[in-house]
Design a protein around this motif. Sequence first.
Motif, PDB file in Angstrom:
ATOM      1  N   SER A 245       0.819  -1.215   0.000  1.00 30.74           N
ATOM      2  CA  SER A 245       0.000   0.000   0.000  1.00 30.74           C
ATOM      3  C   SER A 245       0.852   1.264   0.000  1.00 30.74           C
ATOM      4  O   SER A 245       0.335   2.362  -0.148  1.00 30.74           O
ATOM      5  N   GLY A 246       2.176   1.074   0.153  1.00 27.72           N
ATOM      6  CA  GLY A 246       3.067   2.232   0.175  1.00 27.72           C
ATOM      7  C   GLY A 246       3.107   2.912   1.535  1.00 27.72           C
ATOM      8  O   GLY A 246       3.651   3.988   1.682  1.00 27.72           O
ATOM      9  N   ARG A 247       2.561   2.283   2.553  1.00 26.44           N
ATOM     10  CA  ARG A 247       2.508   2.867   3.896  1.00 26.44           C
ATOM     11  C   ARG A 247       3.845   2.644   4.590  1.00 26.44           C
ATOM     12  O   ARG A 247       4.219   1.523   4.889  1.00 26.44           O
ATOM     13  N   THR A 248       4.591   3.705   4.829  1.00 24.76           N
ATOM     14  CA  THR A 248       5.921   3.603   5.401  1.00 24.76           C
ATOM     15  C   THR A 248       5.958   4.290   6.758  1.00 24.76           C
ATOM     16  O   THR A 248       5.690   5.477   6.860  1.00 24.76           O
ATOM     17  N   LEU A 249       6.299   3.523   7.805  1.00 28.90           N
ATOM     18  CA  LEU A 249       6.354   4.072   9.149  1.00 28.90           C
ATOM     19  C   LEU A 249       7.785   4.259   9.627  1.00 28.90           C
ATOM     20  O   LEU A 249       8.021   4.878  10.658  1.00 28.90           O
ATOM     21  N   TYR A 250       8.753   3.703   8.896  1.00 34.13           N
ATOM     22  CA  TYR A 250      10.139   3.738   9.321  1.00 34.13           C
ATOM     23  C   TYR A 250      11.036   4.279   8.213  1.00 34.13           C
ATOM     24  O   TYR A 250      10.706   4.218   7.034  1.00 34.13           O
ATOM     25  N   ARG A 251      12.188   4.801   8.620  1.00 29.57           N
ATOM     26  CA  ARG A 251      13.263   5.069   7.684  1.00 29.57           C
ATOM     27  C   ARG A 251      14.201   3.874   7.738  1.00 29.57           C
ATOM     28  O   ARG A 251      14.771   3.564   8.776  1.00 29.57           O
ATOM     29  N   ASN A 252      14.334   3.166   6.629  1.00 29.97           N
ATOM     30  CA  ASN A 252      15.252   2.041   6.588  1.00 29.97           C
ATOM     31  C   ASN A 252      16.672   2.547   6.807  1.00 29.97           C
ATOM     32  O   ASN A 252      17.091   3.521   6.190  1.00 29.97           O
ATOM     33  N   GLY A 268      11.254  -1.497  10.528  1.00 29.70           N
ATOM     34  CA  GLY A 268      11.183  -1.657  11.968  1.00 29.70           C
ATOM     35  C   GLY A 268      11.795  -2.937  12.499  1.00 29.70           C
ATOM     36  O   GLY A 268      11.793  -3.167  13.712  1.00 29.70           O
ATOM     37  N   ARG A 269      12.353  -3.779  11.628  1.00 28.19           N
ATOM     38  CA  ARG A 269      12.999  -5.015  12.064  1.00 28.19           C
ATOM     39  C   ARG A 269      14.503  -4.874  11.850  1.00 28.19           C
ATOM     40  O   ARG A 269      14.941  -4.343  10.836  1.00 28.19           O
ATOM     41  N   THR A 270      15.298  -5.352  12.807  1.00 26.23           N
ATOM     42  CA  THR A 270      16.740  -5.128  12.795  1.00 26.23           C
ATOM     43  C   THR A 270      17.496  -6.442  12.879  1.00 26.23           C
ATOM     44  O   THR A 270      17.086  -7.361  13.609  1.00 26.23           O
ATOM     45  N   VAL A 271      18.608  -6.527  12.144  1.00 24.43           N
ATOM     46  CA  VAL A 271      19.452  -7.713  12.175  1.00 24.43           C
ATOM     47  C   VAL A 271      20.909  -7.279  12.126  1.00 24.43           C
ATOM     48  O   VAL A 271      21.258  -6.277  11.505  1.00 24.43           O
ATOM     49  N   SER A 272      21.771  -8.019  12.826  1.00 21.97           N
ATOM     50  CA  SER A 272      23.213  -7.783  12.778  1.00 21.97           C
ATOM     51  C   SER A 272      23.786  -8.581  11.611  1.00 21.97           C
ATOM     52  O   SER A 272      23.510  -9.774  11.467  1.00 21.97           O
ATOM     53  N   LEU A 273      24.580  -7.912  10.791  1.00 23.92           N
ATOM     54  CA  LEU A 273      25.118  -8.534   9.580  1.00 23.92           C
ATOM     55  C   LEU A 273      26.518  -9.080   9.811  1.00 23.92           C
ATOM     56  O   LEU A 273      27.238  -8.639  10.704  1.00 23.92           O
ATOM     57  N   SER A 274      26.917 -10.028   8.975  1.00 21.22           N
ATOM     58  CA  SER A 274      28.300 -10.496   8.999  1.00 21.22           C
ATOM     59  C   SER A 274      29.211  -9.377   8.507  1.00 21.22           C
ATOM     60  O   SER A 274      28.753  -8.390   7.912  1.00 21.22           O
ATOM     61  N   ALA A 275      30.503  -9.526   8.741  1.00 18.79           N
ATOM     62  CA  ALA A 275      31.457  -8.494   8.320  1.00 18.79           C
ATOM     63  C   ALA A 275      31.397  -8.272   6.812  1.00 18.79           C
ATOM     64  O   ALA A 275      31.399  -7.133   6.337  1.00 18.79           O
ATOM     65  N   ARG A 276      31.363  -9.350   6.028  1.00 19.17           N
ATOM     66  CA  ARG A 276      31.343  -9.206   4.567  1.00 19.17           C
ATOM     67  C   ARG A 276      30.044  -8.571   4.090  1.00 19.17           C
ATOM     68  O   ARG A 276      30.034  -7.696   3.220  1.00 19.17           O
ATOM     69  N   HIS A 277      28.905  -9.006   4.649  1.00 28.13           N
ATOM     70  CA  HIS A 277      27.627  -8.414   4.250  1.00 28.13           C
ATOM     71  C   HIS A 277      27.561  -6.942   4.650  1.00 28.13           C
ATOM     72  O   HIS A 277      26.961  -6.128   3.949  1.00 28.13           O
TER      73      HIS A 277
END
Length: 447
Positions: A245-252, A268-277
């Motif tokens: 719907s294009g409804r955006t509540l967060y800034r990525n 609104g969801r967060t993940v820790s990335l590997s060093a290469r990613h």
Amino acid sequence: MRNPVHPPVPGSEAAELLQKRALTGHERLDSLRLGKPEDIVGLRRLVRESWQRSATLQANPDVAEAPLAMDGDELEEYRRQHPLATIMPVIKKLLVQPSHDSGLLVAVGDDVGRLLWVDGDPAMQRRAESMMFVAGADWSEASVGTSAPGTALALDRSIQISGAEHFKRSVHPWSCTAVPFHDPDSGAVLGVVDITGTETAVAAHTLSLVEATVAAAQAQLRIERLTLAAAVKDKPRRRSAAAASGRTLYRNSLQLLGRDQALLSINGRTVSLSARHSEILAILSHHPAGLSAEDLCTQLYPGDGSAVTLRAEMVRLRKVIQELSPEAVPGSRPYRLPVELLPDSGQVLSCLQRGAHRIALEIYKGGLLPRSEAPGVVQLRERVSHLLREALLSDGSVDSLLKYAELPDAKYDVDLRLAVLKLLPPRSPKRAAVVADLERIETELKA
């Protein structure tokens, strides 16, 4: 001499004196370009400092109109996807509707000073068009100099600018009050809310009204996010429906500064990335147009990079991002991010570009992926660190320089500490600590 943070009561003798001094100051603007701010007296300190930044950023006080940054479909799409679109009903109810017959305008801008919505008294809207106070125009300090929206963003605080305190002469008949809008979860600046009009726009009650409205809107954005999160938890398919719907509540966002593994936040969801990613997204986030496999390999691998190795890494990265948001999965040919991703390093560069050195320093937590040896990351790390240091040495206050000196980047920065000593008064108690730090550097470098 009394140096108030806010302008005097409109219509008072103090207000008239302030305007006379500001007009006199405009006759001496060349002093700023010549590095003689002491020639301009009688201004409020925050206004004088803003004029100095405006002159440094080469804003032109004699150009009547603000530049148009975007319009048409580009503006509509940007507004539709911006988190502030969600809270516009609150702004309209509390500010816009009461302003229609009051001779006031209400403007909402993004975090770099581009106005996204301008509404209010129709007659005032027509008048404001002559200086391009319209949706899509750039009202940052870098573009128009001192104004409530741009200066509020530069200082990250509520601001009132009255008449001739504006850097641009075409704006002298106007006064304005602006308050930054912060992300209710991260605290990052999302934009600014402004009231512009005649003298009433800088009345004390106007500031209170705007601050209360921003607080209500920030609370509403938080409620919208919690409601969406609860709905998605019950029925995960609703997240895709909300995205469609294009409804955006967060800034990525992508947090890279002062950490070896980036934090990626999408919807609104967060993940820790590997060093290469982390390295891949750091590079792609600063190349929104995308990179070919060959170019990305060159920036990613210190030696001869393998396209096969890169493809395998991209497959793994896509799986990670797929879990957060399917629409955010990077494309190929070229490799690029399909959604806007705001890296904290990009925020620092944006703040420096518009002269907001203090906000840049607040965001800067240290070197970008400090242990990475990827050529593209090293180049980006050095660029951000160098530009921040040079900006602070040129225009930074003592407190800003001392705060920067605490960062790992500045552990052995002798020139920075010598610059602090030049700015400190001879009897300042802070001098002893700086001298001791210089002695520590000399001892450690000799060891």
